[in-house]
Design an enzyme around this catalytic site. Structure first.
Site, PDB file in Angstrom:
ATOM      1  N   CYS A 110       0.157   3.012   1.819  1.00  0.00           N
ATOM      2  CA  CYS A 110      -0.502   2.456   0.638  1.00  0.00           C
ATOM      3  C   CYS A 110      -2.003   2.633   0.729  1.00  0.00           C
ATOM      4  CB  CYS A 110      -0.140   0.984   0.472  1.00  0.00           C
ATOM      5  SG  CYS A 110      -0.533   0.010   1.925  1.00  0.00           S
TER       6      CYS A 110
ATOM      7  N   GLY B 159       6.987  -3.499  -3.448  1.00  0.00           N
ATOM      8  CA  GLY B 159       6.480  -3.363  -4.804  1.00  0.00           C
ATOM      9  C   GLY B 159       5.927  -4.678  -5.331  1.00  0.00           C
TER      10      GLY B 159
ATOM     11  N   GLY C  54      -0.430  -6.700  -2.376  1.00  0.00           N
ATOM     12  CA  GLY C  54      -0.269  -5.871  -3.565  1.00  0.00           C
ATOM     13  C   GLY C  54      -0.424  -4.393  -3.246  1.00  0.00           C
TER      14      GLY C  54
ATOM     15  N   PRO D 122       9.286  -1.975   3.403  1.00  0.00           N
ATOM     16  CA  PRO D 122       9.382  -0.952   2.353  1.00  0.00           C
ATOM     17  C   PRO D 122      10.134   0.299   2.810  1.00  0.00           C
ATOM     18  CG  PRO D 122       7.294  -0.766   3.464  1.00  0.00           C
ATOM     19  CD  PRO D 122       8.031  -1.889   4.147  1.00  0.00           C
TER      20      PRO D 122
ATOM     21  N   GLU E 246      -2.131   4.930  -8.949  1.00  0.00           N
ATOM     22  CA  GLU E 246      -1.680   5.207  -7.579  1.00  0.00           C
ATOM     23  C   GLU E 246      -0.676   6.362  -7.565  1.00  0.00           C
ATOM     24  OE1 GLU E 246       0.796   2.252  -5.636  1.00  0.00           O
ATOM     25  OE2 GLU E 246      -0.136   2.643  -3.693  1.00  0.00           O
TER      26      GLU E 246
ATOM     27  N   ASN F  87       7.318   3.245   4.610  1.00  0.00           N
ATOM     28  CA  ASN F  87       6.950   3.186   6.031  1.00  0.00           C
ATOM     29  C   ASN F  87       7.985   2.337   6.751  1.00  0.00           C
ATOM     30  OD1 ASN F  87       4.221   4.401   5.633  1.00  0.00           O
ATOM     31  ND2 ASN F  87       4.060   2.585   4.341  1.00  0.00           N
TER      32      ASN F  87
END
Lengths: 519, 437
Positions: free
Chosen positions: A253, A202, A220, A119, A342, A122
């Protein structure tokens, strides 16, 4: 003109990507026969090389993506390089395991070619993490980074790849995509040469990984509730939650999304949090922040990993420059309440509940909105509440009396330290634990006849694996080249030099850590 | 219905059709090449290639063969390589062969790419429609640059069959057409530096032409230092060094050009075969500035309508791009390592039969202990699903040329088949010897 343009822009990426998988297949086959000492040496070399550049690459990551806080990224980068080395130093995913009582011998068999999607939030830590767990298990790995972070991810991967190969890893064991794109990633995911996809990203990407037809470990998103009940040490809880929510500006996350606090202690907790650097938004201010973060019902990615002061300014709210977290109170944890979703920035929803039991239900409501299978946190001294929270919330890890950012990711708990949080069946994933080396290796089991008369042979001291005799693959010298002085091949550094290098790297890490603590 | 089906040709290719393979063979003899057609029937290789994909060719019977002949590297990237096919197909929407008189888009682009890929000193590219013509261009260029006539090649050399090239090769092909010219084309034994120096000493030699590893002679490897010494002799006696990289170029030795493994910067480098991607004929001659004089003096000096056809340039650009990928180079090293180790294992089990492995990357010659040994092995490999050809000029040696994009599983399968084929050939040869006794 149009035809020539079309000729010139034929996407090179996909064929190159397929070539990478092909090269990785050769590398993986060679790597799968390496012995344990060689693998340990390779892993250590890669980890130390990664650690040595953790600060530089943390800064590059922030510069490239605009997400997060460099000094916090250093902590993650170290945790995912030399930190992993410490955690898994005693583990061995290479040697055979003997069970004389059960008359079973287990032979580790790597997946082969790991395709790792990483991602933007990070970037370096996830690249480091996936490379190291692949190397520990003798897998070849191809990194496909998020396009927002492709340069720094390439740099991170190159750092570890060069060190691994210099320490004896097969050529091409670690590769990376320089210019990621959706068609390229799709092509790599569905390619039969990909043995397993490890997808961090994602939801769409994770679902695509599962649809690819190849084995996939996808995880997820999170949406972390944190419950504080009346038995909690409020001052510590407040400090930990603020520290965790502001860590790397909430890009992990595992960052807390909604604080659920028992009414009886709410005011005191919030007071402590204000001392720790949180700013409690008034209702009109809360509405401004909500409108800014979710302009069209979706989180505006401009806010990902930005600091609290910037977020407040964009929302037209005046806060002090030292504000680390914005507290946004709301009443009802339902899907249409955007603050219950979130938020990858230091805005923490706040929900007051009359009792711990209601708090458990509120947490479940938050997790119905998002983050199923991911993580939750609780600050409490009451084992009943902690237990009922863990048994009710549809998550697979609950961080207790610790900030969730580094708690559920295993950095400040004894969970497996990981940048990839398995969300299990609750979260439609094949893995419910924090991703760890064990997930990238299968075991061939030699199972003897259970009858007592059939005796298992003595396998002690045997190993099917060998240390490579030189670089893998050997450079293709002409077969009559033995007759001439062969061109000197760069020799591996001598033992002393390696030790010196390690010492130097250790010094650098200690210095950096000191700076972070001071900062 | 039944009768109409029976009259339908079984092999319908749209533009033409044949009722059977035997019809093809009969007509090939009648209209094409009777001797060649008969030769393969007699050799026990009744092959008419039909379908082809990746490293597989299929006989009309459906029999599948792994191709390790590759026509000298023409099919380096596999048959109908998808990327090359796509490039040429797209190119056909815009380009054709082009007009050789004018500066051209595709020729310029390929020339620039070839120069960028080349050993130091190379600065110009001349195009040909095939390897023979390219060699002729190289020899003419050398003569122009040095104003000398003699060309030295090695005994049993093979550089093609065109006007000048044929003179550099074995008498078999020049005398047939009354084209041998020994006074202009002295041949010296391979790996014999003294013989080379004797020919060069007169300073009347335009060029030495060498395949980096002589293919048709069974890939005998240059002794360590041999090519380097020849190159320095060329410098000493003012002759040019022409590297024929038709079979050793394009990553087959694990570097793009085999000659660079010897640290040699040739005056002229010739590439062909594989540069076409196996899809559109093209060859190229790479020149250093000293040799490029005629391109400034009279650019129409060599004219070739099809040389550097623009569609061929597109095929070549794509083929070159695939060859220079770091992934490709790495894979060639893996393949060479893996196949080499596998062959040595097989050799260890047949020490009296399989007596030598000549290898540089995926350029390989397998030596057998019988004057026609490779023909036996060729036939047994054919029976076992592998197509490799004997060396025309040394039939003890089988040319063994795995593709540079060979996949690991196919490499394993190839070795399995080769092991059986070599064993069976040995049994046949041993049996024949027994009967003779």
């Amino acid at each position: 003109m149009s035809e020539t343009v079309e000729l010139a822009t034929q996407p090179l990426g996909i064929p190159r990507g397929r070539a990478m998988l092909e090269r990785a297949e050769w590398a993986g086959r060679a790597f799968a026969r390496y012995d344990a000492p060689t693998v340990r040496r390779i892993v250590a070399a890669a980890a130390e090389a990664g650690a040595a550049r953790s600060k530089e690459l943390a800064e590059q990551a922030v510069a490239e993506t605009g997400f997060g806080v460099a000094e916090h990224k250093v902590i993650k980068n170290l945790a995912c390089s030399t930190g992993l080395l410490e955690t898994y130093g005693d583990h061995d995913y290479v040697s055979m395991r003997l069970d004389p009582a059960g008359k079973i011998v287990e032979i580790p068999r790597p997946a082969g070619v790991v395709l790792a999607l990483t991602p933007s939030t990070n970037p370096v830590a996830t690249v480091y993490f996936k490379i190291l767990i692949a190397l520990m298990t003798r897998n070849a790995i191809v990194i496909s980074p998020h396009p927002y972070a492709s340069r720094v991810c390439a740099e991170a991967a190159r750092t570890m790849a060069d060190a691994a190969v210099a320490a004896g890893a097969p050529d091409g064991a670690v590769q990376w995509v320089e210019e990621p794109s959706i068609p390229l990633v799709s092509a790599l995911m569905t390619d039969p040469r990909t043995d397993v996809i490890v997808a961090t990203g994602g939801t769409a990407m994770v679902r695509a990984a599962y649809r690819s037809g190849n084995p996939a470990i996808g995880v997820g998103p999170g949406n972390v509730p944190v419950l504080v009940d009346r038995t909690a040490n409020l001052q510590r809880a407040a400090q930990r939650i603020v520290d965790s929510k502001s860590f790397d500006n909430s890009v992990l996350c595992t960052n807390e999304s909604v604080l659920i606090v028992e009414e009886a202690v709410a005011d005191r907790l919030l007071q402590h949090m204000r001392h720790a650097g949180a700013y409690l938004l008034s209702d009109p201010e809360r509405d401004q922040v909500r409108a800014a973060l979710f302009p069209d019902g979706h989180f505006d990615i401009r806010f990902v990993g930005k600091d609290a002061a910037w977020v407040a300014e964009q929302a037209g709210v005046r806060v002090g420059p030292r504000t680390r977290v914005l507290l946004a109170p709301f009443d009802l944890p339902v899907p249409e309440e955007m603050l219950a979703h979130e938020k990858l920035c230091p805005v923490l929803g706040v929900l007051r509940v009359p009792s711990a039991a209601r708090g458990v239900e509120a947490a479940s409501a938050i997790l119905r909105i998002g983050g199923a299978g991911h993580s939750a946190a609780i600050h409490s001294e009451d084992p009943h509440t902690i237990m009922s929270y863990g048994a009710a919330a549809r998550v697979l890890r609950v961080a207790v009396n610790v900030g969730n950012s580094l708690g559920s990711s295993g950095i400040e708990t004894n969970l497996a330290p990981s940048m990839t949080i398995g969300t299990g069946y609750f979260g439609r994933s094949s893995v419910g634990e924090n991703l760890q080396p064990e997930h990238l290796v299968n075991w061939t089991r030699l199972a003897y006849n259970a009858e007592a008369t059939e005796v298992m042979a003595d396998f002690s001291g045997l190993s099917p694996w060998r240390a490579p005799a030189g670089p893998v693959p050997a450079y293709p010298l002409a077969s009559n080249a033995g007759q001439q002085p062969v061109a000197p091949v760069a020799s591996a550094p001598q033992r002393d030099q390696v030790d010196e290098l390690r010492e130097e790297i250790r010094r650098l890490i200690v210095d950096e850590l000191r700076e972070i603590i001071r900062g | 219905m039944d009768s109409s089906e029976a009259t339908e040709p079984r092999f319908d290719y749209g533009a033409f059709s044949f009722a059977s393979k035997s019809e093809v063979l009969a007509k090939a003899k009648e209209f094409w090449n009777p001797d060649k057609t008969q030769f393969w029937s007699d050799a026990g290789i009744p092959l008419v290639i039909d379908r082809r994909e990746e490293y597989f060719i299929y006989d009309m019977s459906g029999k599948r063969l792994i191709d390790v002949h590759l026509n000298g590297g023409t099919f380096n990237l596999g048959h109908r390589n998808a990327e090359v096919v796509q490039a040429v197909t797209l190119a056909m929407q815009h380009f054709d062969i082009g007009n050789h008189h004018f500066p051209s888009l595709a020729r310029t682009a390929l020339a620039e790419a070839l120069v960028a890929s080349a050993p130091p000193g190379i600065g110009k590219v001349v195009y040909a429609s095939g390897g023979g013509e390219a060699i002729d261009i190289a020899l003419k260029t050398a003569r122009h640059a040095t104003q000398k006539r003699k060309i030295i090649s090695i005994v049993k050399a093979y550089h093609g069959h065109t006007g000048l090239a044929v003179g550099t090769g074995d008498d078999r092909f020049s005398k047939l057409f009354l084209s041998d010219r020994p006074e202009e084309f002295p041949h010296v034994p391979f790996n014999d530096l003294e013989a080379m120096e004797r020919e060069l000493r007169g300073r009347d030699v335009a060029a030495v032409i060498m395949e980096t590893i002589p293919a048709t002679y069974g890939f005998p490897l240059p002794d360590p230092g041999y090519l380097e010494a020849v190159k320095s002799m060329c410098e000493r006696y003012d002759a040019l060094y022409i590297a024929d990289e038709v079979q050793t170029g394009l990553m087959r030795t694990g570097e793009l050009w085999g000659i660079t493994k010897h640290g040699i910067a040739p005056d002229i480098l010739v590439t062909g075969k594989g540069i076409s991607g196996g899809m559109y004929p093209i060859a190229a001659v790479l020149l250093n500035e000293r040799c490029a004089g005629w391109l400034r003096e009279d650019g129409f000096g060599h004219i070739s309508t099809f040389g550097g056809a623009e569609l061929g340039c597109i095929a070549a650009l794509k083929s070159l791009e695939i060859c220079v990928r770091p992934e490709t180079r790495s894979m060639v090293h893996y393949i060479a390592d893996f196949i080499g180790a596998g062959l040595r294992r097989i050799q260890a089990e047949h020490p009296d039969w399989f007596v030598g492995i000549r290898q540089n990357g995926v350029v390989m010659g397998l030596e057998f202990a019988h004057p026609q040994g490779a023909k036996f092995v060729m036939r047994h490999l054919y029976d076992n699903g592998v197509w490799a050809i004997f060396s025309t000029l040394d039939p003890r040696v089988l040319q063994f040329k795995p593709g540079i994009l060979l996949k690991p599983e196919l490499a394993e399968e190839l070795l399995d088949r080769v092991e059986v084929g070599i064993s069976k050939a040995w049994r046949e040869v041993r049996g024949a010897r027994g009967r003779l006794r």
